[in-house]
Design an enzyme around this catalytic site. Structure first.
Site, PDB file in Angstrom:
ATOM      1  N   GLY A  37       0.788  -1.231   0.000  1.00 27.95           N
ATOM      2  CA  GLY A  37       0.000   0.000   0.000  1.00 27.95           C
ATOM      3  C   GLY A  37       0.819   1.280   0.000  1.00 27.95           C
ATOM      4  O   GLY A  37       0.335   2.323   0.434  1.00 27.95           O
ATOM      5  N   SER A  38       2.035   1.231  -0.541  1.00 21.33           N
ATOM      6  CA  SER A  38       2.812   2.476  -0.576  1.00 21.33           C
ATOM      7  C   SER A  38       2.150   3.501  -1.506  1.00 21.33           C
ATOM      8  O   SER A  38       2.229   4.700  -1.257  1.00 21.33           O
ATOM      9  CB  SER A  38       4.263   2.209  -0.974  1.00 21.33           C
ATOM     10  OG  SER A  38       4.354   1.794  -2.309  1.00 21.33           O
ATOM     11  N   ASN A  39       1.463   3.040  -2.539  1.00 18.43           N
ATOM     12  CA  ASN A  39       0.746   3.984  -3.403  1.00 18.43           C
ATOM     13  C   ASN A  39      -0.498   4.540  -2.717  1.00 18.43           C
ATOM     14  O   ASN A  39      -0.819   5.716  -2.891  1.00 18.43           O
ATOM     15  CB  ASN A  39       0.379   3.328  -4.741  1.00 18.43           C
ATOM     16  CG  ASN A  39       1.566   3.281  -5.684  1.00 18.43           C
ATOM     17  OD1 ASN A  39       1.956   4.294  -6.254  1.00 18.43           O
ATOM     18  ND2 ASN A  39       2.169   2.103  -5.821  1.00 18.43           N
TER      19      ASN A  39
ATOM     20  N   MET B 255      -4.254  -6.802  -7.053  1.00 22.08           N
ATOM     21  CA  MET B 255      -3.684  -7.893  -7.834  1.00 22.08           C
ATOM     22  C   MET B 255      -4.735  -8.896  -8.292  1.00 22.08           C
ATOM     23  O   MET B 255      -4.535 -10.105  -8.172  1.00 22.08           O
ATOM     24  CB  MET B 255      -2.589  -8.591  -7.034  1.00 22.08           C
ATOM     25  CG  MET B 255      -1.386  -7.694  -6.793  1.00 22.08           C
ATOM     26  SD  MET B 255      -0.710  -7.032  -8.337  1.00 22.08           S
ATOM     27  CE  MET B 255       0.850  -6.386  -7.753  1.00 22.08           C
ATOM     28  N   ARG B 256      -5.853  -8.371  -8.779  1.00 20.42           N
ATOM     29  CA  ARG B 256      -6.798  -9.285  -9.407  1.00 20.42           C
ATOM     30  C   ARG B 256      -7.557  -8.555 -10.509  1.00 20.42           C
ATOM     31  O   ARG B 256      -7.678  -7.340 -10.493  1.00 20.42           O
ATOM     32  CB  ARG B 256      -7.691  -9.949  -8.363  1.00 20.42           C
ATOM     33  CG  ARG B 256      -8.803  -9.172  -7.773  1.00 20.42           C
ATOM     34  CD  ARG B 256      -9.604  -9.960  -6.737  1.00 20.42           C
ATOM     35  NE  ARG B 256      -8.828 -10.660  -5.735  1.00 20.42           N
ATOM     36  CZ  ARG B 256      -8.863 -11.976  -5.564  1.00 20.42           C
ATOM     37  NH1 ARG B 256      -9.631 -12.722  -6.328  1.00 20.42           N
ATOM     38  NH2 ARG B 256      -8.146 -12.550  -4.626  1.00 20.42           N
TER      39      ARG B 256
ATOM     40  N   ASN C 191      -5.741   2.642 -13.191  1.00 18.21           N
ATOM     41  CA  ASN C 191      -4.807   1.664 -12.623  1.00 18.21           C
ATOM     42  C   ASN C 191      -3.389   2.201 -12.779  1.00 18.21           C
ATOM     43  O   ASN C 191      -3.091   2.906 -13.747  1.00 18.21           O
ATOM     44  CB  ASN C 191      -4.936   0.339 -13.390  1.00 18.21           C
ATOM     45  CG  ASN C 191      -3.965  -0.733 -12.899  1.00 18.21           C
ATOM     46  OD1 ASN C 191      -3.825  -0.956 -11.698  1.00 18.21           O
ATOM     47  ND2 ASN C 191      -3.288  -1.390 -13.828  1.00 18.21           N
TER      48      ASN C 191
ATOM     49  N   HIS D 213       0.531   0.893 -13.218  1.00 14.52           N
ATOM     50  CA  HIS D 213       1.246  -0.325 -13.600  1.00 14.52           C
ATOM     51  C   HIS D 213       2.747  -0.032 -13.706  1.00 14.52           C
ATOM     52  O   HIS D 213       3.133   0.990 -14.287  1.00 14.52           O
ATOM     53  CB  HIS D 213       0.712  -0.863 -14.928  1.00 14.52           C
ATOM     54  CG  HIS D 213       1.361  -2.151 -15.315  1.00 14.52           C
ATOM     55  ND1 HIS D 213       1.007  -3.360 -14.738  1.00 14.52           N
ATOM     56  CD2 HIS D 213       2.374  -2.417 -16.152  1.00 14.52           C
ATOM     57  CE1 HIS D 213       1.780  -4.305 -15.236  1.00 14.52           C
ATOM     58  NE2 HIS D 213       2.620  -3.769 -16.096  1.00 14.52           N
TER      59      HIS D 213
HETATM   60  C1  GAR Z   1       2.942  -1.114  -7.587  1.00 15.46           C
HETATM   61  O1  GAR Z   1       4.261  -1.112  -8.074  1.00 15.46           O
HETATM   62  C2  GAR Z   1       1.962  -1.235  -8.724  1.00 15.46           C
HETATM   63  O2  GAR Z   1       2.406  -0.582  -9.888  1.00 15.46           O
HETATM   64  C3  GAR Z   1       1.931  -2.714  -8.922  1.00 15.46           C
HETATM   65  O3  GAR Z   1       1.905  -3.221  -7.622  1.00 15.46           O
HETATM   66  C4  GAR Z   1       2.679  -2.386  -6.785  1.00 15.46           C
HETATM   67  C5  GAR Z   1       1.931  -2.130  -5.503  1.00 15.46           C
HETATM   68  O4  GAR Z   1       2.758  -1.507  -4.556  1.00 15.46           O
HETATM   69  N1  GAR Z   1       0.804  -3.115  -9.674  1.00 15.46           N
HETATM   70  C6  GAR Z   1       0.824  -4.135 -10.535  1.00 15.46           C
HETATM   71  O5  GAR Z   1       1.801  -4.823 -10.751  1.00 15.46           O
HETATM   72  C7  GAR Z   1      -0.497  -4.380 -11.216  1.00 15.46           C
HETATM   73  N2  GAR Z   1      -0.381  -5.426 -12.184  1.00 15.46           N
HETATM   74  P1  GAR Z   1       2.150  -0.831  -3.252  1.00 15.46           P
HETATM   75  O6  GAR Z   1       1.208  -1.861  -2.616  1.00 15.46           O
HETATM   76  O7  GAR Z   1       3.317  -0.544  -2.383  1.00 15.46           O
HETATM   77  O8  GAR Z   1       1.415   0.398  -3.687  1.00 15.46           O
END
Ligand code: GAR
Length: 201
Positions: A12-14, A90-91, A107, A109
């Site tokens: 969840g850093s984003n 992730m789904r 989203n 990516h």
């Molecule tokens: C992020 O790097 C995002 O771009 C990626 O998961 C990570 C989540 O990080 N998403 C994918 O790969 C989607 N296919 P976070 O939980 O620290 O935000």
């Protein structure tokens, strides 16, 4: 104000970057909900810390993906959510959510799409040997990371990069680009026209 629901599955850093941007006033929007498909994920703690309501249930405890998403859809409607932000969710979503939110769901990516879609965007870029990868923010359609692109930023791959070192630089870029893109949408600056997205100044 734009009312946002963030969907996330992991650290969840984003989510944190969005929450911080809302709280320090650089993002003019309301963060109304976190949806998480893994109740034990760190992002759930981050949301609680930030006083953001959480829906965190395992999809497999429902009769099917559609039933799970129908319950989420009801909640999104109750909370009058304007924009869904997938931030490490992730789904793949079904039409139950994708259709009503087409043009209102984005989203992030960790690659320069259409290269390296899917769950291993960073590892695949290293394995392939590209010299440049990056970050993409895009609208969500029915496919895998295939919707119209709103914004991209490039990140150089260095010769001594590991998956961790490259991920760290990609995440730093994500944490800037995602709140920025949400801010453009909140300000009404983003127009979707077929596959082409334009951002007015
Ligand atoms: C992020 O790097 C995002 O771009 C990626 O998961 C990570 C989540 O990080 N998403 C994918 O790969 C989607 N296919 P976070 O939980 O620290 O935000």
């Amino acid at each position: 104000k734009l009312r946002i629901a963030v969907f996330a599955s992991g650290s969840g850093s984003n989510f944190q970057a969005i929450s911080d941007a809302v709280h320090n006033g650089t993002l003019d929007a309301d963060l109304q909900l976190l949806v998480c498909d893994r109740p034990q994920a760190q992002v759930v703690q981050r949301a609680k810390q930030a006083d953001v309501p959480v829906f965190a249930f395992l999809p497999k405890t429902y009769s099917g993906r559609e039933a799970y998403e129908s319950e989420i859809l009801t909640l999104l409607n109750e909370k009058e959510i304007d924009l869904i932000v997938l931030a490490g969710y992730m789904r793949i979503l079904t039409p139950v959510l994708v259709e009503p939110f087409y043009g209102r769901m984005i989203n992030i990516h960790p690659s320069l799409l259409p290269a390296f879609p899917g769950v291993r965007g960073i590892a695949q870029a290293l394995e392939y040997g590209v010299k440049m990868t990056g970050v993409t923010v895009h609208y969500v359609d029915g496919g895998l990371d295939s919707g119209p692109i709103i914004a991209q930023r490039a990140v150089d791959v260095q010769e001594d990069d590991t998956e961790d070192s490259l991920a760290e630089r990609i995440h730093a870029v994500e944490h800037e680009l995602l709140p920025l893109a949400i801010g453009w949408i909140a300000a009404g600056r983003v127009k979707l026209d077929g596959r082409r997205v334009t951002v007015s100044s």
